[in-house]
Design a protein around this motif. Structure first.
Motif, PDB file in Angstrom:
ATOM      1  N   ASN A   6     -52.413 -39.577 -17.555  1.00 10.57           N
ATOM      2  CA  ASN A   6     -52.902 -39.092 -16.265  1.00 10.57           C
ATOM      3  C   ASN A   6     -51.894 -39.567 -15.225  1.00 10.57           C
TER       4      ASN A   6
ATOM      5  N   VAL B 208     -51.607 -38.838 -12.278  1.00  7.96           N
ATOM      6  CA  VAL B 208     -52.159 -39.064 -10.938  1.00  7.96           C
ATOM      7  C   VAL B 208     -52.723 -40.479 -10.850  1.00  7.96           C
TER       8      VAL B 208
ATOM      9  N   VAL C 126     -55.478 -36.132 -19.874  1.00  5.09           N
ATOM     10  CA  VAL C 126     -54.879 -34.926 -20.459  1.00  5.09           C
ATOM     11  C   VAL C 126     -54.471 -35.116 -21.915  1.00  5.09           C
TER      12      VAL C 126
ATOM     13  N   ILE D 236     -58.057 -34.458 -16.167  1.00  4.44           N
ATOM     14  CA  ILE D 236     -58.115 -35.751 -15.488  1.00  4.44           C
ATOM     15  C   ILE D 236     -59.418 -35.852 -14.714  1.00  4.44           C
TER      16      ILE D 236
ATOM     17  N   ARG E 157     -45.725 -34.897 -24.016  1.00  2.00           N
ATOM     18  CA  ARG E 157     -46.805 -35.036 -23.032  1.00  2.00           C
ATOM     19  C   ARG E 157     -47.155 -33.648 -22.517  1.00  2.00           C
ATOM     20  N   ASN E 158     -48.372 -33.246 -22.727  1.00  2.00           N
ATOM     21  CA  ASN E 158     -48.825 -31.907 -22.324  1.00  2.00           C
ATOM     22  C   ASN E 158     -49.552 -32.020 -20.976  1.00  2.00           C
ATOM     23  N   GLU E 159     -48.823 -32.314 -19.937  1.00  2.00           N
ATOM     24  CA  GLU E 159     -49.411 -32.514 -18.606  1.00  2.00           C
ATOM     25  C   GLU E 159     -48.541 -31.805 -17.573  1.00  2.00           C
TER      26      GLU E 159
ATOM     27  N   HIS F 173     -48.443 -33.148 -12.120  1.00  2.00           N
ATOM     28  CA  HIS F 173     -49.075 -34.358 -11.621  1.00  2.00           C
ATOM     29  C   HIS F 173     -48.024 -35.362 -11.165  1.00  2.00           C
ATOM     30  N   GLY F 174     -46.871 -34.847 -10.768  1.00  2.00           N
ATOM     31  CA  GLY F 174     -45.836 -35.729 -10.237  1.00  2.00           C
ATOM     32  C   GLY F 174     -44.693 -35.922 -11.208  1.00  2.00           C
TER      33      GLY F 174
END
Lengths: 393, 376
Positions: free
Chosen positions: A157, A159, A179, A204, B313-315, B318-319
């Motif tokens: 995450n 964030v 995630v 998230i 990483r499957n994201e 988010h930055g």
């Protein structure tokens, strides 16, 4: 020895209600304390203040005569701190440090000390956004430790995680929705091993679980952006589900025989999951909704407070308070304490057909954590300082 | 009640009469033996109390037990060291400053234990930083090195304030090779640039700046993340590959001038929502060595080294920050294949349009490893 310490703690705190978790007893944000302060400022009405080693969005908790707090430091917030104070004097009793074993990436607003710890008379359970979870006794002895990101390496995450654990007896409920390997779990509070663990949606999420008893049946509720799920605390068996457009930041709350699930709309459920009503005007921002004396209160991020009847969600009044708000309000003595990010606490008198502003008290500092209430005082934590606000003890 | 207390009193009496201090080795072994999902916690909890009860004589053995300890065990040890030292100082006792300093200076020990020893040392000996940090610019402990760099940087900035530009520049130049943290590298590079000294930040970090970008493949519904498209089987196949919508795959050579190596795929390839791009670099290493492939991206990502998946990483969105993700592997002597899979989804928000990455090759401390990017 720990039994003796726990017994002493109980004796020492007899007559004072612990504030053991995020938003206090039952996560309700309600205190039965009397004689809480109404007016204060930086120079007036502060019983004591203590400097903190670093940032934290986690709230202070008080149990067994100890106040506990988490913080983080280091260039990447990779140093994690657990601190214990005497809540009457502000004397620091002990500090334990841990190193982050999970990612420290986050949104600028949050930090690694975001989840609020949970405590009982003899124990403290401190979870960090890095997935590091430590159980300590009231004297700072390490009971057990888990590296959740070490155990489940795909947890992710970027964030920043912020959901807080909650406790029921010897079960610690841990929300880890993210995630990657997304789950909720019940851990044995004595040893830290998993009692049960269930996969959740890979989104998230920052909501804190809710423990409640209804009709003699205990439940633990976890809210995701698309589902509120009730589990049997002991077995992890699903009792009921409510699907809907739910919030991922404010947490569900119970009161008056209702479960209030924040989202769009805020939904009132019976404790068996059946829906009673929904209300768009009662949508929350970051702050969690509240049930207090037959009414429901919701605050949006700009500081608009809405008060409604619990029976049908009909709005009684709406009022503006100075925002922005991240912390959740607390209620006591027919008053609502609403702390904004800039350090202004608006104290509203409740019960009438409209809100009455009793005071606006400002301590110029950055506050994102929700207040704690104990011993006739409010405890506010900023990034640098812990304030005890109340008449001299 | 009396009967049940008798054995306990006997044990306590035996403990009180015992003159030989108990060796903490067995208890430390229990702390080091903790495993995933709480395995070993019960035994570690008991051992932790035993170790802490021994007080200051157990402090150095606890610090030494960091050597080779995993991250879980290190946190058990850290809490034990803090409890011992905090309790001793709280009782008005002191710690053995000489022994702590010797431990700090012994670089054969793990950096985590040395750092903890340093933190307790400076509480009882506030003069220690001035004495020790000047010799720690190249320390194998990242934390100690960071403090040493910070101190040297501050002194150099003071020289600059006093108008000694030449002396300051020389200091900044001397410090830079030791700096590992981005804030410190950036500060040093900025100072040097201001003084007219050229700095190759990419080389300092070990940034991979030359890539062959291979695009695009289908990521509709974010399903492409799990699909092993052609480049995951053979980076540069003999036959042309078919990409998204049956279109031929493009190969674009791209060099980034960004100091941190950021590659903006929207700029390099054109905006393609719901797409997968691969970035390939043939990296020539002068020797075989362990390496960290560190990547930053705001997209779902997979990292491969010589065909082996190092990290995923499957994201999305988010930055992004430098060194966000770390894959650990080994560089071969000679040519190595670095392949980064960067997936873009179909979100419509303004903040979800980024499709970019940056990557570098470094050691565990973050220092660049020697390599050069060979021609495709």
């Amino acid at each position: 020895m720990s039994l003796i310490a726990a017994a002493l703690a109980l004796l020492a705190t007899r007559g004072e209600e612990d504030w053991p978790q995020f938003r206090g007893p039952g996560g309700r944000g309600i205190s039965e304390e009397r004689g809480l302060p109404v007016q204060w400022s930086r120079d007036r009405g502060i019983r004591w203040r203590a400097e903190l080693p670093g940032r934290g969005l986690s709230s202070p908790v008080v149990a067994g005569g100890r106040l506990y707090l988490t913080a983080c430091t280091g260039p990447e917030e990779e140093r994690l701190h657990v601190l214990a104070f005497d809540p009457r004097t502000g004397r620091r009793l002990w500090e334990r440090r841990f190193a982050a074993t999970g990612s420290t990436q986050r949104n600028n607003k949050t930090c690694m000390a975001a989840p609020t710890p949970v405590a009982d008379a003899g124990r403290l359970f401190a979870l960090f956004a890095t997935g590091d979870l430590a159980a300590l006794d009231r004297d700072g002895n390490l009971l057990w430790y888990r590296s959740l990101c070490g155990d489940y390496p795909t947890i992710g995450n970027n964030v920043g995680m912020a959901a807080s654990p909650v406790l029921r007896g010897d079960l610690l409920f841990v929300p880890m929705e993210n995630v990657g390997e997304s789950f909720v779990a019940a851990l044995d509070a004595v040893t830290g091993v998993n009692r049960w663990r269930h996969a959740r949606s890979q989104k998230i999420n920052w909501t804190t679980p809710l423990v409640l008893e209804a009709g003699g049946r205990p439940q633990v509720l976890f809210q995701s952006p698309d589902e509120l799920t009730s589990y049997d605390p002991s077995t992890g068996r699903i009792l009921w589900r409510h699907e809907g457009k739910l919030a991922s930041i404010p947490s569900p709350v119970a009161g008056g025989g209702l479960v209030l699930a924040p989202g769009g709309p805020l939904t009132a459920l019976r404790p068996d999951g059946s829906r009673l009503w929904g209300s768009d005007p009662l949508q929350s921002g970051t702050a969690s909704p509240s049930f207090y004396k037959g009414r429901i209160y919701a605050v949006n991020s700009a500081g608009i407070v809405a008060c409604a009847h619990a029976k049908d969600g009909a709005v009684i009044w709406r009022g503006r308070t100075p925002g922005p708000h991240s912390s959740s309000p607390v209620f006591a003595e027919d008053r609502m304490y609403l702390l904004n990010e800039k350090g202004t606490t608006t104290v509203l008198g409740l019960g009438g057909e409209e809100a009455k502003t009793l005071a606006e008290n400002t301590i110029e500092d950055a506050f994102l954590a929700s207040p704690a209430v104990w011993g006739g005082a409010l405890y506010l934590r900023s990034d640098k300082t812990l304030y005890c606000i109340g008449a001299p003890d | 009640m009396r009967a049940s207390l008798t054995p306990l009193l006997a044990i306590l009496a035996a403990g009180a009469c015992s003159s030989a201090p108990r060796s903490p080795d067995r208890d430390l072994a229990a702390l080091r033996a903790v495993e995933s999902e709480g395995a070993g916690n019960a035994e570690a909890s008991r051992a932790w109390r035993e170790v802490v009860a021994q007080g200051p004589p157990a402090l150095l053995p606890v610090l030494a037990a960091f050597d080779g300890a995993g991250p879980r065990a290190a946190n058990w040890l850290r809490a034990a060291a803090d409890a011992i030292a905090e309790s001793a100082l709280g009782r008005g006792e002191t710690l053995d400053a000489k022994a702590l300093e010797a431990f700090v200076l012994d670089t054969r020990h793990d950096g985590r234990g040395r750092r903890l020893a340093y933190e307790w040392l400076i509480r009882i000996d506030p003069g220690a930083p001035a004495r020790l940090l000047p010799g720690m610019l190249g320390d194998p402990s990242r934390d100690l090195r960071r403090d040493a760099v910070a101190r040297a940087l501050s002194e150099a900035e003071q020289r600059l304030k006093e108008g000694n530009k030449e002396g300051a520049a020389e200091s900044f130049r001397t410090i830079l090779p030791h700096a590992r943290d981005r804030d410190q590298v950036d500060a040093l590079a900025k100072h040097l640039k201001g003084l007219g000294v050229a700095v190759d930040v990419q080389a300092h970090y070990g940034v991979i700046s030359r890539w062959t970008l291979i695009s695009s493949f289908d990521n509709t519904g974010m399903k492409g993340f799990d699909v092993p498209y052609g480049p995951e089987k053979s980076v540069l196949p003999g036959a042309p590959l078919a990409g998204k919508g049956g279109q031929p795959v493009r190969y674009v050579d791209f060099t980034t001038a960004d100091p941190n190596g950021k590659v903006d795929l929207n700029a390099a390839l054109g905006k393609e929502m719901g797409s997968v791009a691969y970035a390939f670099a043939a990296v020539e290493s002068p020797d075989e060595r362990p390496v960290e492939l560190r990547v930053g991206t705001n997209n779902a990502v997979k990292m491969f080294l010589n065909g082996a998946l190092l990290f995923f990483r499957n994201e999305y969105h988010h930055g992004m920050k430098m060194d966000q993700y770390v894959g650990r592997g080994r560089l071969r002597k000679g040519l190595n294949e670095v392949l980064i899979k960067v997936c873009q989804n179909e979100q419509k928000e303004d903040w979800a349009q980024g499709w970019s990455f940056q990557a570098r090759l470094c050691d565990a401390l973050g220092g660049a490893v020697p390599f050069r990017v060979a021609a495709r």
